[in-house]
Motif scaffolding. Structure first.
Motif, short mmCIF file in Angstrom:
data_model
loop_
_atom_site.label_atom_id
_atom_site.label_comp_id
_atom_site.label_asym_id
_atom_site.label_seq_id
_atom_site.Cartn_x
_atom_site.Cartn_y
_atom_site.Cartn_z
N THR A 8 0.82 -1.21 0.00
CA THR A 8 0.00 0.00 0.00
C THR A 8 0.85 1.26 0.00
OG1 THR A 8 -0.14 0.06 2.41
CG2 THR A 8 -1.85 -1.18 1.24
N GLY A 9 2.12 1.16 0.42
CA GLY A 9 2.94 2.34 0.58
C GLY A 9 3.85 2.61 -0.61
N THR A 60 7.91 1.96 1.93
CA THR A 60 7.54 1.03 3.00
C THR A 60 8.78 0.53 3.72
OG1 THR A 60 5.59 0.28 1.78
CG2 THR A 60 6.37 -1.13 3.55
N TYR A 111 9.61 -2.32 6.67
CA TYR A 111 9.06 -3.45 7.44
C TYR A 111 10.17 -4.02 8.31
CZ TYR A 111 6.67 -7.82 8.58
OH TYR A 111 6.08 -8.86 9.26
N GLU A 170 -1.85 4.34 -1.74
CA GLU A 170 -2.72 4.38 -0.57
C GLU A 170 -2.03 5.06 0.60
OE1 GLU A 170 -5.05 1.24 2.36
OE2 GLU A 170 -4.65 0.68 0.28
N ASP A 171 -0.73 4.84 0.75
CA ASP A 171 0.07 5.50 1.80
C ASP A 171 1.33 6.08 1.15
OD1 ASP A 171 -1.70 4.27 3.74
OD2 ASP A 171 -0.52 2.44 3.48
N ASN A 221 4.60 3.97 4.69
CA ASN A 221 4.03 2.93 5.55
C ASN A 221 5.14 2.31 6.37
OD1 ASN A 221 2.22 1.14 6.68
ND2 ASN A 221 2.03 -0.15 4.89
N ILE A 264 5.87 -0.59 9.25
CA ILE A 264 5.27 -1.80 9.80
C ILE A 264 6.29 -2.49 10.70
CG2 ILE A 264 4.10 -3.97 9.27
CD1 ILE A 264 3.72 -2.85 6.40
N ASP A 270 -3.61 8.30 2.29
CA ASP A 270 -3.02 8.61 3.58
C ASP A 270 -1.57 9.07 3.42
OD1 ASP A 270 -5.40 7.71 4.60
OD2 ASP A 270 -4.60 5.82 5.37
N ASP A 302 1.13 6.00 7.42
CA ASP A 302 0.40 4.87 8.01
C ASP A 302 1.41 4.06 8.81
OD1 ASP A 302 -1.07 2.62 8.66
OD2 ASP A 302 -2.12 2.57 6.75
N SER A 303 1.21 3.97 10.13
CA SER A 303 2.10 3.22 10.99
C SER A 303 1.35 2.06 11.61
CB SER A 303 2.67 4.12 12.09
OG SER A 303 3.38 3.36 13.05
N ASP A 304 1.86 0.85 11.42
CA ASP A 304 1.24 -0.36 11.94
C ASP A 304 2.19 -1.07 12.89
OD1 ASP A 304 -1.17 -0.22 10.26
OD2 ASP A 304 0.21 -0.62 8.61
#
Length: 240
Positions: free
Chosen positions: A40-41, A44, A46, A63-64, A67, A69, A86, A89-91
């Motif tokens: 989505t990012g 990103t 991870y 989408e982001d 992101n 993660i 967005d 986005d932080s998960d």
């Protein structure tokens, strides 16, 4: 200054050492999408430890824009501008954002789930959905935060707590909302001290059993099924 423009984004997966992103402009990136898998990012990280300084995320068509993660992060002196959905986005991460600005997010500017986040001297303006959104047992601690011209300024849901000392909200349809969306979580809380609200259509939507404490005073929590109110078109554009 390094500029990463166009293309299908940047993905950093469980690196052996911390990452440093400094004086980089990410412009017009899309999220990776190849051979049946995608992210989505546009950018990103991870399972990473990352420091982002004096950098820009601009015109990202994803989408982001960023992101994070399962990561540890620090973002400072940076800009997020004109994101299709967005901005950040932080998960399930832990981090800080300081001296940074988020502008023209199509949906949420700062959206966190299962995250511990500290905000210091942050300005968020022109957001299509939420300025700050915390979900899934997140904790946000803020100081000197401005939210200007958006739909919902501050949203806490699903066992999350947002605490901000020094908050200015101007031009939002909804100032604060706190509620439960997912049955596996409990209700949410917001504590806003030294808060100033101007030109707000609805100062707060607080569901029963959730809590808003505004400048030391508890606001009556009397709303029922805030999620339906939020996503039933109350304030226009909405995303879950």
């Amino acid at each position: 200054v390094v500029e990463a423009a166009g293309g299908q984004g940047v993905f950093v997966l469980e690196p052996e050492s911390p990452s440093l992103v400094e004086h980089v402009r990410f412009v017009g990136l899309r999220a990776p999408n190849r051979k049946g898998w995608g992210l989505t990012g546009a950018v990103t990280f991870y399972g990473s430890t990352v420091e982002i300084a004096s950098s820009e995320f601009v015109d990202n068509d994803s989408e982001d824009a960023l992101n994070l993660i399962n990561s540890e992060f620090e973002i400072r002196d940076s800009l997020f501008l004109n994101t299709r959905s967005d901005s950040l986005d932080s998960d399930f991460s832990n981090g800080t954002i300081s001296n940074s600005r988020f502008s023209k997010a199509g949906n949420d500017a700062v959206d966190v789930s299962g995250t511990e986040l500290t905000l210091n001297d942050v300005t968020i303006n022109d957001f299509g959905d939420k300025g700050i959104s915390a979900g899934e047992d997140s904790r946000i601690h803020g100081r000197n935060v401005q939210l200007l011209d958006g739909a919902v300024a501050v949203a806490s849901k699903d066992s999350s707590t947002i605490s901000i000392d020094g908050l200015f909200i101007n031009g939002s349809r909804v100032g604060f909302t706190a509620y439960r969306k997912k049955p596996e979580f409990t209700h949410a809380r917001i504590f806003a001290n030294k808060a100033v609200l101007e030109a707000i259509e609805v100062p707060h939507l607080i569901e029963k059993n959730s809590q808003l404490q505004l400048n030391g005073e508890d606001v009556i929590a009397d709303q029922v099924d805030v999620e339906s109110v939020m996503y039933g078109g109350f304030y226009g554009k909405a995303s879950r």
